[in-house]
Design a protein around this motif. Structure first.
Motif, PDB file in Angstrom:
ATOM      1  N   GLU A 312      25.508  44.255  36.621  1.00 12.69           N
ATOM      2  CA  GLU A 312      26.571  43.394  37.186  1.00 12.69           C
ATOM      3  C   GLU A 312      27.948  43.874  36.078  1.00 12.69           C
ATOM      4  O   GLU A 312      27.769  44.218  35.011  1.00 12.69           O
ATOM      5  N   GLU A 313      29.001  43.436  36.738  1.00 16.05           N
ATOM      6  CA  GLU A 313      30.278  43.811  35.897  1.00 16.05           C
ATOM      7  C   GLU A 313      30.774  42.673  35.485  1.00 16.05           C
ATOM      8  O   GLU A 313      30.614  41.404  36.225  1.00 16.05           O
ATOM      9  N   THR A 314      31.159  42.340  34.178  1.00 16.15           N
ATOM     10  CA  THR A 314      31.839  41.165  33.769  1.00 16.15           C
ATOM     11  C   THR A 314      33.272  41.344  33.278  1.00 16.15           C
ATOM     12  O   THR A 314      33.535  42.293  32.572  1.00 16.15           O
ATOM     13  N   ARG A 315      34.043  40.663  33.893  1.00 18.23           N
ATOM     14  CA  ARG A 315      35.668  40.622  33.507  1.00 18.23           C
ATOM     15  C   ARG A 315      35.667  39.955  32.226  1.00 18.23           C
ATOM     16  O   ARG A 315      35.197  38.888  31.795  1.00 18.23           O
ATOM     17  N   THR A 316      36.437  40.630  31.283  1.00 18.48           N
ATOM     18  CA  THR A 316      36.715  40.080  29.937  1.00 18.48           C
ATOM     19  C   THR A 316      38.338  40.415  29.810  1.00 18.48           C
ATOM     20  O   THR A 316      38.651  40.856  30.323  1.00 18.48           O
ATOM     21  N   GLY A 319      38.840  43.950  29.363  1.00 14.24           N
ATOM     22  CA  GLY A 319      38.516  45.247  30.696  1.00 14.24           C
ATOM     23  C   GLY A 319      37.291  44.544  31.212  1.00 14.24           C
ATOM     24  O   GLY A 319      36.673  43.372  31.023  1.00 14.24           O
ATOM     25  N   VAL A 320      36.602  45.460  31.803  1.00 10.35           N
ATOM     26  CA  VAL A 320      35.305  45.337  32.546  1.00 10.35           C
ATOM     27  C   VAL A 320      34.465  45.766  31.778  1.00 10.35           C
ATOM     28  O   VAL A 320      33.932  46.894  31.512  1.00 10.35           O
ATOM     29  N   THR A 322      29.950  46.188  31.017  1.00 12.42           N
ATOM     30  CA  THR A 322      28.817  46.520  31.777  1.00 12.42           C
ATOM     31  C   THR A 322      27.795  46.909  30.916  1.00 12.42           C
ATOM     32  O   THR A 322      27.826  47.230  29.726  1.00 12.42           O
ATOM     33  N   ASP A 340      38.685  50.063  31.647  1.00 12.47           N
ATOM     34  CA  ASP A 340      39.779  49.461  32.269  1.00 12.47           C
ATOM     35  C   ASP A 340      39.408  49.364  33.651  1.00 12.47           C
ATOM     36  O   ASP A 340      38.590  49.757  34.131  1.00 12.47           O
ATOM     37  N   ASP A 341      40.552  48.758  34.501  1.00 12.28           N
ATOM     38  CA  ASP A 341      40.516  48.656  35.906  1.00 12.28           C
ATOM     39  C   ASP A 341      40.476  49.993  36.453  1.00 12.28           C
ATOM     40  O   ASP A 341      39.924  49.842  37.650  1.00 12.28           O
TER      41      ASP A 341
END
Length: 386
Positions: A312-316, A319-320, A322, A340-341
């Motif tokens: 899963e990806e986690t927004r911080t 940035g993102v 994993t 980054d995005d």
């Protein structure tokens, strides 16, 4: 007279009351720590001198220990850090041409209390079933009940902030081999000597800083990247270094962390950490790099892990994030990535030891990945080649 007959009787007592009787190995006296087992068949000198083992009593699962002696080329620090040492069959002589002194002599000279001639297989199975726990070894106490009282009064590993006890007190520089192409600020949380050498081999000048370094100390180096080393203790109790890392990530400084540096990276990204039942220790742990799908045999020493979702990806705020690596034995998180995005790598970490001291060289590519990350970052922000 048999060699073992010249050694004093010794007693080992675990926190849950189980006891073992054997013979002294190394220094005589009494010691306490967390009982852990290492599955490495070789590399005991690197294990003994790894600061990550501070306040731990290491049980060797390999039955025959000490046959290669000790030398002055392989230590990972200036001293032996283990709190105690447990072996089954100590070698009677050192048979390696590189040996400069016997293992038991080195333990004795540095005051490391150990025990030999016990059933380390039974002890390892007990720790695997019941979990890592406090332990005491004594050559002066013969009553298990009295030693048990002192074991239960000793400090626990959970909640322990130990980085300051093993870190360098003054900054120092490991110069690049050949032409310097990059400069790294490395926070010493218990760093192994081979780690900055691996970076130096790639043209990186490494400025090793104390664990108490501030963001100002880091920026004063004018680094192309920030590195956090391995080290002992509970990551949840190590807060100052997490704040430093957050500040560095806010500034976009490329990051690479190993072992303890992986756990602190996880906490900086907002994940929790937790204590494993008995941890991973040894030079034969299978890990998959989810980026490349390759499986590596790796060197481990960790009793804590990051609690992050796999796949899963986690927004911080930075940035993102994993999970990049997992242990194939138990699915424990063994690495993290931050992008980054646009998908560009900003930082990464692994829970194991890619410097391969001692251990396999499967993960050496991670140092190249860090060099590439710093090169891309430097050229993208300055318009020049790194």
């Amino acid at each position: 007279m048999p060699l073992h007959a010249t050694r004093k009787p010794a007693l080992l007592v675990l926190e849950d009351g189980r006891s073992f009787r054997g013979r002294a190995y190394g220094a005589e006296g009494e010691t306490f720590g967390e009982a852990v087992f290492s599955t490495g068949m070789s590399g005991y000198q690197e294990t003994l001198t790894d600061p990550s083992y501070h306040r731990q009593v290491v049980v060797m699962t390999a039955p025959h220990v000490g046959n290669t002696g000790m030398n002055d080329e392989d230590p990972e620090s200036k001293r032996i850090w283990v709190a105690g040492y447990v072996v089954r069959d100590p070698a009677r002589v050192s048979s390696s041409w590189r040996a400069q002194r016997p293992l038991d002599e080195a333990l004795r000279d540095q005051g490391v209390v150990g025990i030999s001639e016990i059933d380390t297989r039974a002890l390892t199975r007990h720790l695997r079933d019941r979990g890592a726990m406090r332990v005491g070894i004594s050559t002066t106490e013969t009553d298990p009940a009295r030693l048990l009282e002192r074991v239960r009064a000793s400090a626990e590993m959970a909640g322990a902030n130990l980085a300051g006890e093993v870190s360098t007190k003054e900054p120092y520089i490991v110069p690049a081999v050949g032409e310097r192409t990059l400069r790294v600020a490395a926070l010493d949380l218990g760093i192994k000597e081979m780690t900055p050498e691996r970076l130096a081999e790639r043209g990186v000048e490494v400025h090793v800083l104390p664990s108490t370094a501030t963001l100002e100390d880091v920026l004063a180096v004018e680094p192309d990247g920030l590195f956090f080393s391995n080290g002992p203790g509970d990551p949840a109790a190590t807060t100052g270094q997490v704040e430093l890392l957050k500040q560095a990530l806010e500034r976009g400084l490329p990051y690479f962390g190993i072992c303890f540096g992986n756990q602190l990276f996880g906490r900086a990204l907002g994940f929790d950490t937790y204590k494993l039942k008995y941890g991973h220790r040894g030079i034969n742990q299978p890990v998959m790099d989810l980026t490349t799908r390759k499986v590596e045999i790796t060197s481990h020493n960790h009793g804590f892990a990051v609690d992050a979702p796999i796949g899963e990806e986690t927004r911080t705020p930075y940035g993102v994030a994993t999970v990049s690596h997992v242990c194939l034995n138990d699915d424990v998180v063994e690495g993290l990535e931050l992008r980054d995005d646009a998908g560009n790598l900003k930082g990464f970490s692994v829970q194991y030891h890619p410097e391969a001291a001692a251990g396999p060289h499967d993960a050496a590519y991670l140092f190249d990945r860090f060099v590439e990350l710093m090169g891309v970052s430097t050229s993208s922000t300055t318009g020049e080649e790194a």
